[in-house]
Design a protein around this motif. Sequence first.
Motif, mmCIF file in Angstrom:
data_model
loop_
_atom_site.group_PDB
_atom_site.id
_atom_site.type_symbol
_atom_site.label_atom_id
_atom_site.label_comp_id
_atom_site.label_asym_id
_atom_site.label_seq_id
_atom_site.Cartn_x
_atom_site.Cartn_y
_atom_site.Cartn_z
ATOM 1 N N MET A 3 -46.021 11.802 -12.571
ATOM 2 C CA MET A 3 -46.486 10.581 -11.909
ATOM 3 C C MET A 3 -46.339 10.630 -10.397
ATOM 4 S SD MET A 3 -45.492 7.463 -14.438
ATOM 5 C CE MET A 3 -43.774 7.837 -14.607
ATOM 6 N N GLY A 4 -45.899 11.754 -9.851
ATOM 7 C CA GLY A 4 -45.852 11.866 -8.405
ATOM 8 C C GLY A 4 -44.543 12.430 -7.889
ATOM 9 N N VAL A 5 -44.530 12.627 -6.584
ATOM 10 C CA VAL A 5 -43.358 13.194 -5.915
ATOM 11 C C VAL A 5 -43.096 12.411 -4.636
ATOM 12 C CG1 VAL A 5 -44.753 14.926 -4.690
ATOM 13 C CG2 VAL A 5 -42.311 15.328 -5.034
ATOM 14 N N ILE A 6 -41.830 12.246 -4.328
ATOM 15 C CA ILE A 6 -41.405 11.779 -3.012
ATOM 16 C C ILE A 6 -40.582 12.912 -2.435
ATOM 17 C CG2 ILE A 6 -39.993 10.144 -1.708
ATOM 18 C CD1 ILE A 6 -40.651 8.053 -3.875
ATOM 19 N N SER A 7 -41.043 13.460 -1.318
ATOM 20 C CA SER A 7 -40.351 14.588 -0.699
ATOM 21 C C SER A 7 -39.382 14.104 0.374
ATOM 22 C CB SER A 7 -41.367 15.567 -0.098
ATOM 23 O OG SER A 7 -42.087 16.190 -1.130
ATOM 24 N N LEU A 8 -38.168 14.618 0.291
ATOM 25 C CA LEU A 8 -37.123 14.284 1.248
ATOM 26 C C LEU A 8 -37.179 15.256 2.422
ATOM 27 C CD1 LEU A 8 -34.260 13.762 -1.351
ATOM 28 C CD2 LEU A 8 -35.583 11.986 -0.194
ATOM 29 N N ASN A 9 -37.173 14.713 3.623
ATOM 30 C CA ASN A 9 -37.190 15.518 4.847
ATOM 31 C C ASN A 9 -35.743 15.933 5.129
ATOM 32 O OD1 ASN A 9 -37.537 16.583 7.421
ATOM 33 N ND2 ASN A 9 -38.924 14.962 8.088
ATOM 34 N N ILE A 10 -35.292 16.963 4.430
ATOM 35 C CA ILE A 10 -33.882 17.360 4.456
ATOM 36 C C ILE A 10 -33.384 17.661 5.877
ATOM 37 C CG2 ILE A 10 -32.186 19.051 3.610
ATOM 38 C CD1 ILE A 10 -33.104 17.114 1.409
ATOM 39 N N PRO A 11 -34.106 18.436 6.697
ATOM 40 C CA PRO A 11 -33.606 18.663 8.054
ATOM 41 C C PRO A 11 -33.458 17.371 8.864
ATOM 42 C CG PRO A 11 -35.268 20.292 7.520
ATOM 43 C CD PRO A 11 -35.302 19.260 6.430
ATOM 44 N N MET A 12 -34.393 16.450 8.699
ATOM 45 C CA MET A 12 -34.316 15.187 9.438
ATOM 46 C C MET A 12 -33.121 14.358 8.974
ATOM 47 S SD MET A 12 -37.396 12.605 10.169
ATOM 48 C CE MET A 12 -37.159 10.923 10.641
ATOM 49 N N ILE A 13 -32.867 14.356 7.673
ATOM 50 C CA ILE A 13 -31.717 13.625 7.133
ATOM 51 C C ILE A 13 -30.418 14.216 7.670
ATOM 52 C CG2 ILE A 13 -30.442 13.104 5.006
ATOM 53 C CD1 ILE A 13 -33.231 13.037 3.579
ATOM 54 N N ARG A 81 -42.682 9.796 -21.369
ATOM 55 C CA ARG A 81 -42.930 11.233 -21.532
ATOM 56 C C ARG A 81 -43.309 11.913 -20.211
ATOM 57 N NH1 ARG A 81 -44.166 12.027 -27.166
ATOM 58 N NH2 ARG A 81 -44.196 10.019 -28.208
ATOM 59 N N ALA A 82 -43.529 11.119 -19.181
ATOM 60 C CA ALA A 82 -43.972 11.657 -17.892
ATOM 61 C C ALA A 82 -42.773 12.007 -17.012
ATOM 62 C CB ALA A 82 -44.838 10.625 -17.178
ATOM 63 N N THR A 83 -42.968 12.992 -16.164
ATOM 64 C CA THR A 83 -41.955 13.303 -15.157
ATOM 65 C C THR A 83 -42.338 12.624 -13.847
ATOM 66 O OG1 THR A 83 -43.110 15.332 -14.503
ATOM 67 C CG2 THR A 83 -41.370 15.545 -16.170
ATOM 68 N N ILE A 84 -41.353 12.503 -12.979
ATOM 69 C CA ILE A 84 -41.563 11.995 -11.622
ATOM 70 C C ILE A 84 -40.566 12.752 -10.753
ATOM 71 C CG2 ILE A 84 -40.048 9.989 -11.853
ATOM 72 C CD1 ILE A 84 -42.370 8.421 -10.340
ATOM 73 N N SER A 85 -40.987 13.219 -9.593
ATOM 74 C CA SER A 85 -40.229 14.264 -8.900
ATOM 75 C C SER A 85 -39.661 13.864 -7.539
ATOM 76 C CB SER A 85 -41.132 15.484 -8.689
ATOM 77 O OG SER A 85 -41.629 15.951 -9.922
ATOM 78 N N PHE A 86 -38.555 14.532 -7.214
ATOM 79 C CA PHE A 86 -37.968 14.501 -5.881
ATOM 80 C C PHE A 86 -38.276 15.852 -5.244
ATOM 81 C CE2 PHE A 86 -35.362 11.693 -8.443
ATOM 82 C CZ PHE A 86 -35.239 10.573 -7.635
ATOM 83 N N GLY A 87 -39.006 15.835 -4.139
ATOM 84 C CA GLY A 87 -39.334 17.067 -3.445
ATOM 85 C C GLY A 87 -38.380 17.314 -2.292
ATOM 86 N N TYR A 88 -38.373 18.538 -1.822
ATOM 87 C CA TYR A 88 -37.550 18.906 -0.675
ATOM 88 C C TYR A 88 -38.233 20.050 0.063
ATOM 89 C CZ TYR A 88 -36.221 22.962 -3.373
ATOM 90 O OH TYR A 88 -36.275 24.132 -4.090
ATOM 91 N N GLY A 89 -37.872 20.194 1.307
ATOM 92 C CA GLY A 89 -38.363 21.314 2.102
ATOM 93 C C GLY A 89 -37.419 21.556 3.256
ATOM 94 N N TYR A 165 -43.272 23.320 12.057
ATOM 95 C CA TYR A 165 -43.240 23.161 10.600
ATOM 96 C C TYR A 165 -41.851 23.538 10.099
ATOM 97 C CZ TYR A 165 -43.729 28.223 10.780
ATOM 98 O OH TYR A 165 -43.530 29.548 11.074
ATOM 99 N N TRP A 166 -41.499 23.020 8.925
ATOM 100 C CA TRP A 166 -40.289 23.479 8.242
ATOM 101 C C TRP A 166 -40.685 24.613 7.310
ATOM 102 C CZ3 TRP A 166 -37.224 21.453 11.328
ATOM 103 C CH2 TRP A 166 -36.988 20.103 11.498
ATOM 104 N N THR A 167 -39.739 25.431 6.968
ATOM 105 C CA THR A 167 -39.960 26.498 5.997
ATOM 106 C C THR A 167 -40.155 25.878 4.614
ATOM 107 O OG1 THR A 167 -38.532 27.932 7.308
ATOM 108 C CG2 THR A 167 -38.972 28.618 5.052
ATOM 109 N N ASN A 168 -41.096 26.412 3.841
ATOM 110 C CA ASN A 168 -41.340 25.919 2.479
ATOM 111 C C ASN A 168 -40.043 25.870 1.674
ATOM 112 O OD1 ASN A 168 -44.065 25.792 2.923
ATOM 113 N ND2 ASN A 168 -44.614 27.307 1.386
ATOM 114 N N SER A 169 -39.810 24.769 1.038
ATOM 115 C CA SER A 169 -38.724 24.544 0.085
ATOM 116 C C SER A 169 -37.522 25.448 0.339
ATOM 117 C CB SER A 169 -39.247 24.672 -1.340
ATOM 118 O OG SER A 169 -39.846 25.922 -1.595
ATOM 119 N N PHE A 170 -37.271 26.391 -0.567
ATOM 120 C CA PHE A 170 -36.104 27.274 -0.476
ATOM 121 C C PHE A 170 -36.438 28.637 0.125
ATOM 122 C CE2 PHE A 170 -38.072 27.809 -4.636
ATOM 123 C CZ PHE A 170 -38.319 29.173 -4.633
ATOM 124 N N HIS A 171 -37.621 28.820 0.640
ATOM 125 C CA HIS A 171 -38.055 30.145 1.080
ATOM 126 C C HIS A 171 -37.302 30.632 2.316
ATOM 127 C CE1 HIS A 171 -42.236 29.808 -1.012
ATOM 128 N NE2 HIS A 171 -41.233 29.589 -1.822
#
Length: 195
Positions: A3-13, A81-89, A165-171
């Motif tokens: 059902m969607g993702v909300i991505s957390l701006n980890i460096p900004m936090i 039955r649906a997932t809903i996600s927390f994103g990060y980068g 830009y930030w580096t992709n996720s855990f890359h």
Amino acid sequence: FNMGVISLNIPMIIKEALVNGYDWKDRITYYQDLARQAHRDTVEFAKNIPIDTAPLAFRFGGFDGVPDWKNGVVGEDMVKRATISFGYGGLNEATMMVSGQTLVENKAVVAKEILDLLNKNIARYKAEDHILYALYGTPGESWLSTAVDKYNAMFGEDEYSKNGYWTNSFHVAVDTDIDPISKMKLEIENFHRSA
């Protein structure tokens, strides 16, 4: 279905925490809690979506589950039955802020702490909300440059955001002096089991 993702701006936090003297782990949890509430609102909204808005998905089996035929809405059965996600980068940049080292130099210690925290929170949320939350390594095609723009607007451009830009996720960052096999080994050993 997701059902969607909300991505957390980890460096900004983390930068906000460091500038204001907060514990960075507490700030990540604070913002993840805010995202959790938005996800809960989305789930409640989704239960009442009329099934005729997407008949192939909701009426004819495109999504798993049985809609609430009586009320003509998606209903609880499908939504549970649906997932809903927390994103990060930006784990590389976050690692640099916390440790003064790149993700590679730090051997991914800080990055794993961040992912462990996100996963621990997700496990708690699942138990409390009975929602299938998931962790998502947000790809950087557009979001990670937008995340840096927000960071720069708040803190100004610095050594962490100078690339735009930030580096992709855990890359591992693309400018890291590392051979491809070592890069893949570091990412596989540290993140493919965590994320």
